[in-house]
Design a protein around this motif. Structure first.
Motif, PDB file in Angstrom:
ATOM      1  N   UNK A 127       9.733  26.342 -32.808  1.00 29.11           N
ATOM      2  CA  UNK A 127       8.299  26.657 -32.794  1.00 29.11           C
ATOM      3  C   UNK A 127       7.959  27.506 -31.579  1.00 29.11           C
ATOM      4  N   UNK A 128       8.557  27.138 -30.433  1.00 29.06           N
ATOM      5  CA  UNK A 128       8.254  27.855 -29.194  1.00 29.06           C
ATOM      6  C   UNK A 128       8.780  29.287 -29.235  1.00 29.06           C
ATOM      7  N   UNK A 129       9.977  29.446 -29.778  1.00 29.00           N
ATOM      8  CA  UNK A 129      10.600  30.765 -29.830  1.00 29.00           C
ATOM      9  C   UNK A 129       9.769  31.690 -30.723  1.00 29.00           C
ATOM     10  N   UNK A 130       9.366  31.168 -31.865  1.00 27.68           N
ATOM     11  CA  UNK A 130       8.590  31.957 -32.819  1.00 27.68           C
ATOM     12  C   UNK A 130       7.261  32.376 -32.185  1.00 27.68           C
ATOM     13  N   UNK A 131       6.600  31.425 -31.533  1.00 26.09           N
ATOM     14  CA  UNK A 131       5.305  31.716 -30.919  1.00 26.09           C
ATOM     15  C   UNK A 131       5.467  32.756 -29.806  1.00 26.09           C
ATOM     16  N   UNK A 132       6.555  32.643 -29.058  1.00 25.29           N
ATOM     17  CA  UNK A 132       6.789  33.566 -27.939  1.00 25.29           C
ATOM     18  C   UNK A 132       7.022  34.976 -28.463  1.00 25.29           C
ATOM     19  N   UNK A 133       7.827  35.070 -29.520  1.00 25.40           N
ATOM     20  CA  UNK A 133       8.095  36.401 -30.104  1.00 25.40           C
ATOM     21  C   UNK A 133       6.798  37.026 -30.600  1.00 25.40           C
ATOM     22  N   UNK A 134       5.984  36.228 -31.297  1.00 22.74           N
ATOM     23  CA  UNK A 134       4.724  36.757 -31.820  1.00 22.74           C
ATOM     24  C   UNK A 134       3.807  37.201 -30.687  1.00 22.74           C
TER      25      UNK A 134
END
Lengths: 490, 278
Positions: free
Chosen positions: B262-269
């Motif tokens: 979840x954190x990785x996805x949010x960071x990329x976005x």
């Protein structure tokens, strides 16, 4: 001083109530069927985390329901209400169309009528003691629905009455925590003329009403409007403030605080201490609900993440378990399952919550208890072993004790598990007051007057009870306010 | 209002913020942490208090950019106010005079280590500090640590500063040289794990300060649970410091990854949005 009975009689003898009683015959009243609460269609409502399930009664429905009330000489319903709302008076005000009056009646003794009208277990309180239930063996007057109606009507009318407060006495008192017990305490103390400040550790006021109860059952906006009411009355709120940490009790006493009410709640979630319980994807209902309700995690605009599962198991059978399992459904779970170690009959959740959960397609795996969890190579839970139970002899709670059936274990696929098996008292306050008497469970010990072993400190709600309902907490807050008032008036 | 009065980047990803918080500055003790939110939509971010100035009413926080929330925090400027700040949280370090203390700090873990080093020194202990990081620019607060240490050893993975090697190599050298009574280790979980293994070999009582995932920080959510001596503890109210020889570090490392997808996805976005705006 007039007694409660005398006061109620005096109110009942008012001309308008006597007139209203004559308007319909007893039979005409008792023949009216109990109103059904209009609800959003289950298939529609599960798409939204923040759409309230119950729509509330229309004016016509409310008046008709109110006319069922017999305006009894001896209103037993009030005995079932922990904050002793004058129930017949507010119901009769609805019947005659004085909705604002009805709301004022509620606010005389309840700081949060719109909240109570939504989350109180009325079927175990006022409605259980209603004449219809006790004597007629019929469905009780829908007191809870009517309470909600009156509170909502006033709010939507735009002219909210502020209860009368005594002349300010300049005495500073503090409420610690901002959940139902503290808010109820604050509401009563401000009416008595005290200078009241509520201290909250989190960044939002409302305690469990905000972090715990989901919006589909209690919208945050509704809570905020009730809080606005308290602010209008002069109650001050301090968020991000942990009494005992940010400032000590001594510091606050030096600032002039003369009395403290501790309503810091049952913060600490319990786990079952079974193998694999610390795998990722296994979390407390407190964590799950806090992420969604307080931190907005279901909404992309907010930064806090929440785990979403396809196969979600929620362990427990209380209201918090129902809130969690219904939230999981709304966040896209294909299967949302309640795993409860006793049977439907012993389930502590409100009847309405269980009914709503069933309508929404929640599965119930009753008489089952998890015994072990398994995980994938990243440590994320993927399987749960449950053991089936049968009911034995009643235990201390009077409910039949679940007994494991040997060799009945079964594995089920899960990718998210929410543990909702109860909470323990928050240790923060007792930890910073070595002289405070606490039980071996960590609850604060108080007398009937809610006074602790330290005379200036009173306590109530879950920090005393260990895990109860909103309305019992509110009753404690009222009781503590009365006692502290007596103590400070000496 | 918690205004930022000073800001300094120690390296590209590590930022120091001095924030107005008079009550916390007065009440905090070594080992305590705070929780802050950058905005109304923000996460609750736990950060240990590196130092405090009671007279000025400020506390010093050090954050490493690891995701959306810390990225947003690092973008705040002097004069901006944090949306929320609460503390002090967690149990304070139990500081006594014990003799010689070995204080091991890895990366930004040196920030929470600083007040503890100061406390031990003031309590009359001999303090030897080992600071470690991947490279020279990631060694932080060296001067401040020196002020309260009898000796400081710097270790870098690439040898760009101090000695080349891991924190455990520096620590073992000291242990072989003189008697160490107690050790405290703060840094990445993996660094604490290996420091604990080392000191266990030499039977040196060791504390580690954990940076578990948390939401409320007051005992309410249980996200920060960790197994210590076979029992589940909450980092926020039972810790953040525990007996390092009893901590199940492997479980802790696993739990730190609990929201990594979840954190990785949010960071990329988030970074994509920033790049689009730029």
């Amino acid at each position: 001083m007039t007694t409660l009975a005398e006061y109620l009689k005096e109110r009942r003898d008012q001309e308008w109530r006597a007139e209203l009683r004559k308007k319909l015959k007893g039979k005409e009243r008792t023949n009216i069927p109990r109103v059904k609460m209009p609800e959003v269609d289950p298939n529609e409502r599960v798409k939204f985390q923040n759409v309230e399930v119950n729509l509330g009664l229309s004016i016509e429905q409310a008046q008709r329901e109110a006319s069922r009330c017999m305006d009894c000489v001896n209103p037993t319903c009030i005995e079932g209400c922990p904050v002793q709302i004058n129930i017949p008076e507010f119901v009769k005000n609805i019947e005659r169309g004085e909705y604002g009056q009805a709301a004022s009646n509620l606010k005389l003794t309840s700081a949060l009528p719109a909240v109570c009208g939504r989350v109180c277990p009325q079927e175990k309180q006022c409605e259980e003691q209603c004449f219809y239930t006790l004597k007629l063996k019929k469905e009780p007057v829908a007191i809870g629905y009517l309470e909600r109606f009156a509170a909502d009507w006033e709010r939507e009318s735009g002219s909210v009455s502020v209860p009368e407060c005594a002349t300010k006495n300049g005495i500073k008192v503090a409420a610690i925590g901002s959940g139902p017990s503290s808010l109820s305490f604050a509401g009563d103390m401000i009416k008595l003329g005290y200078d009241v400040t509520v201290f909250e550790a989190l960044h939002e006021i409302g305690g469990v009403l905000k972090y715990g109860i989901p919006e589909f059952r209690l919208p945050n906006a509704t809570v905020d409007e009730e809080l606005e009411n308290l602010k209008q009355m002069g109650v001050k709120f301090e968020t991000n403030f942990i009494v005992g940490r940010t400032a000590s009790f001594d510091d606050l006493e030096k600032e002039g605080y003369k009395g403290f009410f501790v309503g810091s709640g049952a913060g600490l979630p319990r786990f079952m201490n079974i193998p694999g319980e610390n795998y990722n994807g296994i979390l407390s209902s407190n964590e799950y609900l806090t992420r969604v309700n307080l931190m907005g995690a279901a909404d992309d605009k907010f930064d806090t993440p929440v785990l979403r599962g396809k196969n979600v198991a929620v362990i427990g059978g209380g209201n918090t378990a129902m809130d969690s399992v219904r939230t999981a459904k709304r966040l896209g779970a294909e299967r949302s399952i309640i795993v409860y170690r006793r049977s439907r009959v012993e389930m502590p959740a409100r009847v309405e919550e269980v009914k709503h959960a069933e309508e929404e397609g929640i599965e119930f795996m009753n008489l089952a208890n998890p015994v072990e969890y398994f995980a994938d190579e990243n440590g994320r839970v993927n399987r749960m072993r449950v053991q089936y139970m049968e009911l034995g002899e009643p235990d201390a709670s009077g409910r039949r004790r679940p007994v494991p059936i040997e060799g009945s274990e079964k594995d089920i696929d899960v990718d998210l598990v929410i543990v909702a098996v109860g909470v323990s008292p928050n240790p923060l306050i007792p930890a910073c007051l070595p002289d405070l008497k606490v039980s071996r469970w960590g609850t604060i010990e108080v007398g009937d007057n809610m006074q602790s072993s330290i005379p200036v400190i009173f306590a109530g709600g879950d920090i005393v009870r260990g895990g109860a309902t909103v309305i019992l907490a509110m009753g404690d807050g009222r009781n503590a306010a009365q006692s502290m008032h007596e103590y400070l008036s000496k | 209002m918690n205004r930022i009065v000073e800001k300094e980047f120690f390296s590209e990803n590590v930022v120091k913020l001095v924030v107005e918080a008079p009550k916390i500055a007065k009440a905090r003790k070594p080992g305590n942490f705070i929780i802050l939110r950058v905005s109304k939509e923000g996460e609750r971010i736990p950060l240990t208090i590196a130092s405090a100035d009671e007279d000025k009413g400020t506390i010093t926080l050090i954050a490493q950019k690891v995701g959306v929330s810390t990225e947003k925090l690092a973008k705040m400027e002097v004069g901006d106010s944090l949306h929320d700040l609460v503390g002090p949280l967690g149990k304070a370090t139990e500081i006594h005079k014990v003799g010689t203390i070995l204080a091991c700090g890895g990366g930004v873990g040196v920030a929470p280590l600083l007040p503890i080093v100061e406390g031990y020194k003031k309590a009359g202990n001999r303090v030897i500090s080992v600071l470690a990081a991947r490279s020279k620019d990631l060694i932080i607060l060296e001067d401040e640590i020196r002020k309260w240490s009898d000796e400081v050893i710097v270790m870098t993975d690439d040898g760009s500063y101090g000695k080349k090697g891991l924190v455990t190599q520096g620590a073992e050298e000291i242990i072989n040289r003189e008697k160490i009574d107690e050790c405290i280790a703060i840094g990445p979980a993996i660094m604490m794990k290996f420091t604990a293994l080392l000191t266990k070999k030499y039977n040196i009582p060791t504390q580690a300060s954990l940076n578990s995932i948390m939401v409320d920080g007051t005992g309410m959510c249980g996200a920060c649970r960790v197994t210590v001596g076979g029992k589940t503890k909450f980092t926020c109210v039972d810790g953040p410091e525990f007996d390092a020889h009893q901590i199940d570090f492997d479980e802790m490392l696993m739990r730190l990854g609990g929201y990594s997808e979840e954190e990785k996805k949010a960071y990329e976005e988030f970074m994509n949005r920033l790049n689009l705006q730029a």
